[in-house]
Design an enzyme around this catalytic site. Structure first.
Site, mmCIF file in Angstrom:
data_model
loop_
_atom_site.group_PDB
_atom_site.id
_atom_site.type_symbol
_atom_site.label_atom_id
_atom_site.label_comp_id
_atom_site.label_asym_id
_atom_site.label_seq_id
_atom_site.Cartn_x
_atom_site.Cartn_y
_atom_site.Cartn_z
ATOM 1 N N ASP A 193 57.832 22.700 40.329
ATOM 2 C CA ASP A 193 57.074 21.459 40.485
ATOM 3 C C ASP A 193 56.333 21.049 39.216
ATOM 4 O OD1 ASP A 193 57.873 21.481 43.113
ATOM 5 O OD2 ASP A 193 55.926 22.055 43.930
ATOM 6 N N LYS A 248 50.161 16.619 45.085
ATOM 7 C CA LYS A 248 51.273 15.767 45.535
ATOM 8 C C LYS A 248 51.614 16.081 46.983
ATOM 9 C CE LYS A 248 54.370 19.263 45.728
ATOM 10 N NZ LYS A 248 54.956 19.742 47.008
#
Length: 294
Positions: free
Chosen positions: A135, A11
């Site tokens: 995350d 990401k």
């Protein structure tokens, strides 16, 4: 199961605003997570025990590895005695702010929950994910753009994808997240814009005047201590990117491009300088788990 291989995507952060610090020492933030087409591959094979091998000899393959920790956490949560032999083909750079390790851990949780047929609930998986890393819930639960707050674990699916070409560059610098949080230039007293509304204006209306609000609070300190990272951002802007930024705590930097021609030119220029680079097309989202299997 003889063998199963699964992609584990990375990401970037579009904006990362550090909003405060909790009593437990963790910082709160607001950010937009966006998936990119840079991924590790994890192979799963039958085994009586949990074990791991890795293509990168610099990474541990014991209980210090997030994949092993994720498997053991799932095993303990379900009081399960099953095992798995995992092989990690490590492609996403570590220490880059791309969430590669978190993504790998999320993949292990999701895949082993299915393969072991233990039916751990989504809520339980979320709790395991948070304990593994801030995350990890994003990679476990989301596929496209998501708004995150808290320590990054409070998520909102925005139902959007980026309508731009994304070039992501790793400047061959490994930056510790712990170092970044100790050294960023604190500014908790400033007003915090609503990144969700601004992202809608950017993606749906094409309003680029909002991009100035998508700051990364790690960027000034990282650029001061790692000047090579600043040069990469400047190079992306020179190559035609209309917005470039540090991802996470770095050192990866990404640029948004209107045209494939400019994006491909930037990729070539960065590769010629010896950097690892990936190009993500407009509208990219992480594939459903079945579609990510090889």
């Amino acid at each position: 199961m003889d063998h199963l291989s699964v992609k584990s995507f990375a990401k970037i952060n579009l904006g990362l605003l550090i909003t405060g610090k909790r009593k437990d020492g963790y910082h709160t933030l607001e950010t937009i997570f966006a998936p990119i087409n840079w991924y590790d591959t994890i192979g799963f094979s039958d085994s009586d025990v949990i074990s791991m091998s890795c293509s990168n000899i610099d990474l541990p393959v014991d209980d210090n590895n997030l994949c092993i920790r994720a498997a053991r956490a799932l095993q303990q949560s379900a009081s399960c005695s099953k095992g798995a032999a995992m092989n990690l083909q490590k492609v996403v750079p570590f220490g880059a702010g791309l969430g590669g390790g978190s993504s790998d851990a999320a993949t292990v949780l999701r895949v082993l929950n299915e393969l072991w047929k233990i039916n751990v609930s989504s809520a339980e998986l979320h709790e395991l994910a948070v304990k593994l890393g801030a995350d990890v819930p994003y990679f476990l639960e989301m596929k496209g753009l998501a708004f995150a707050r808290g320590i990054g674990d409070e998520l909102e699916d925005l139902g959007l994808t980026l309508p731009f070409h994304v070039v992501t560059v790793f400047p061959e610098e490994h930056i510790s997240t712990v170092w970044a949080y100790k050294n960023f230039y604190q500014k908790f007293d400033r007003p915090v814009p609503d990144l969700r509304l601004l992202l809608q204006r950017l993606c749906l209306d094409g309003d680029r005047s909002v991009l100035g609000a998508f700051e990364n609070d790690f960027e000034p300190a990282v650029f001061d201590h790692y000047p090579k990272v600043r040069v990469v951002k400047e190079s992306l802007l020179d190559a035609g990117s209309f917005y470039a930024s540090l991802s996470g705590s770095g050192s990866a930097v990404f640029g948004l491009f209107d045209t494939l021609e400019n994006a491909a030119g930037a990729v070539c220029a960065m590769q010629q300088k010896g950097y690892r680079v990936t190009l993500t097309p407009p509208g990219f989202s992480m594939e459903a788990q079945a579609g990510s299997r090889l």
